[in-house]
Enzyme design. Sequence first.
Site, PDB file in Angstrom:
ATOM      1  N   GLU A 173       0.825  -1.212   0.000  1.00  0.00           N
ATOM      2  CA  GLU A 173       0.000   0.000   0.000  1.00  0.00           C
ATOM      3  C   GLU A 173       0.861   1.265   0.000  1.00  0.00           C
ATOM      4  OE1 GLU A 173      -2.558  -1.432   3.316  1.00  0.00           O
ATOM      5  OE2 GLU A 173      -4.216  -0.806   2.025  1.00  0.00           O
ATOM      6  N   GLU A 189      -4.624  -9.259   3.733  1.00  0.00           N
ATOM      7  CA  GLU A 189      -5.446  -8.928   4.907  1.00  0.00           C
ATOM      8  C   GLU A 189      -6.664  -9.828   5.047  1.00  0.00           C
ATOM      9  OE1 GLU A 189      -4.036  -6.874   2.879  1.00  0.00           O
ATOM     10  OE2 GLU A 189      -2.947  -5.397   4.065  1.00  0.00           O
TER      11      GLU A 189
END
Length: 664
Positions: A103, A123
């Site tokens: 990210e 995630e």
Amino acid sequence: MSHETRGRVAVIVIDNPPMNAMSHAVRTEILAGLDRANADPNIDAIVLTGAGKAFSGGADIKEFNTPAMMAEPSLRTLILAFEASPKPTIAALHTIAMGGGLELPLGCHFRVAAPGTQVALPEMKLGLLPGAGGTQRLPRAIGLEPALNMIVTGATVKSEVLAKQGLFEELIEGDIIQGAVDFANKVVEQKRPITRLRDRKVEHPNAEAFLQFARNTVGAMSKNYPAPLKCLEAVAASVDKPFEEGIRIEREGFLHLLAGPESRAMRHAFFAERAAARIDDVPADTPRRKVEKVAVIGAGTMGGGIAMNFLNAGMPVTLLETKQEALDRGLATIRKNYESTVKKGRLTADKMEARLAMLKPTLSYDDLKEADLIIEAVFEEMGVKESVFRKLDEVAKPGAILATNTSTLDVDKIASFTKRPQDVVGLHFFSPANVMKLLEVVRGKATAKDVMATVMDIGKKIKKTCVVSGVCDGFIGNRMLKYYKAQAIQLVEEGASPQQVDRAMEKFGMAMGPFRVGDLAGNDIGWAIRKRLYAEDPKTRKQPIADRLCEMGRYGQKTGMGWYRYEPGKRDPIPDPIVDKVIDDVRKEMGVTPRKIGDDEIVERCVYALAKSGQQILDEGIAARAGDIDVVYLTGYGFPPFRGGPMHYAEHADPLRRSKWLKP
Ligand SMILES: NC(=O)c1ccc[n+]([C@@H]2O[C@H](COP(=O)([O-])OP(=O)(O)OC[C@H]3O[C@@H](n4cnc5c(N)ncnc54)[C@H](O)[C@@H]3O)[C@@H](O)[C@H]2O)c1
């Protein structure tokens, strides 16, 4: 963390071994480095990379559930700073870039990567979604479909594939830092405009139809797991909503999942599995014994599977049997198993042959002299184990680890057949041993610490999840299972049908209900144990329904009938009126008037039976941590990951309901 300059390019290197996790201290230093570079008139561009064996593995799991996780500068703040930098920012990925470790690069203006870099947003595997802009920036970088796939599955994708999809400007062979600096110089020389993913549009010829299709598929595949659909909704927002609105939807989804029971359970399982690898009184630096050559005794159901684990890990195995035909049969089964993997395309024929070539069949104990680890998987009879271990004591080299795969026998007693009980340990594999993840490592009272440390390492090498158990009847898993099954049978005596119990437990999330499991594993094993217990202690609570079915030869799938009946060659359980009649008869003999029992009661009584015996196991010190017990049930007994294991489930259950069934 280190900062250097190469010409007019600043290089920020994340240095937090082993995975360059982005702890609060690391985030603070990265931001300071960025600010310094932006303030320095001699710098034109900024490269961000990682030292050692990763770009970054993402968030620091040690900070999970602590204030440090969200403390400023948070990961989101850091990403915004790189995105807003007036000087071009270039992320140089290599080896591993996961979660926040992807990210952050998505916030940079340019990305380059070394070939072979493993990239993922995993995630979802913790029941969450990427919460630092990943769901908005990744589709803008590589397109809707590949981004949705990555986020919903958490799968790892290689940089070569992602470069084709547009995530990377260049793949850099050789020195990644120099390559990234050269790229940065090009950006400056060519005055390439700074590009921000947030400004891009997600293009797709038919986004709405694709998303609807994806909603249906993901919804059907992820019942009980809310994360995949939340991921999907966040990614969908990247298509038709402004960037900031998408970020808001992502944030909302993330917080919702973080507070939910499913992610809490999955995070618990994640940490419990890591904790299970540690043994409190065996320090991490305990010297290991060398284990290169393995021997397995007994080429039956378990021995063959156990041998395959080591062959798969590239370790040579000597396989010993008493008779040539048993050996031949065992070898044929191993070959057949490999051939079916080859047919499925998961192994090449060459690799299969290479593995089989490392297997040395023998009928002679002389061939075991060189073995560093010997695992016994012969018949479950103390007399047979005794003769094997006495023989091993004569032939095994000093320091060789002698392991038994017994399911029910006393490991201390087995160790006493040798003059080296410190070298004896239980390695309780689960069937099929080449498939099941769980390995109960049974620590005898004399087992040496270096033996424990060594077998825990070996377990990891053969890709098992190891949990340490003390010596007791059934160890952790099977001892608890006994209470669980007894509760299921009691429910049937009181008025439930086997089908109802199985259905309720499967709805709860168990891979298979208790009666179907019984039919699969064979009900005769438990019957033999019960008959022994009835004889030993007349006060033992009887299980007349189960006993009577076994008396009728209803052992399960292997005899075509058990709690259900089975069509020849099929495994679908069919309710059988004969079983209903047996149940009915026994209830009458017991003087029980059947009552209607709700699914809730079934689930609570069965799961709390597990938790209650788990508590006893903890109290006796057979297991070191409640989490270890959860790991046993999650990896070996089909307990649903979104429930976190029986101990976790009981701990978080409604206290009133819990106290109703969990009487002290
Ligand atoms: N089957 C399971 O689900 C399971 C699960 C965990 C542990 N175990 C344990 O594993 C062990 C083996 O079980 P299994 O199911 O593989 O049994 P099995 O009957 O399929 O295989 C046992 C093998 O051992 C061989 N054998 C017997 N005595 C021997 C000796 N003295 N020397 C060498 N070989 C000998 C037999 O020929 C046979 O091939 C038992 O202790 C059992 O409790 C079984």
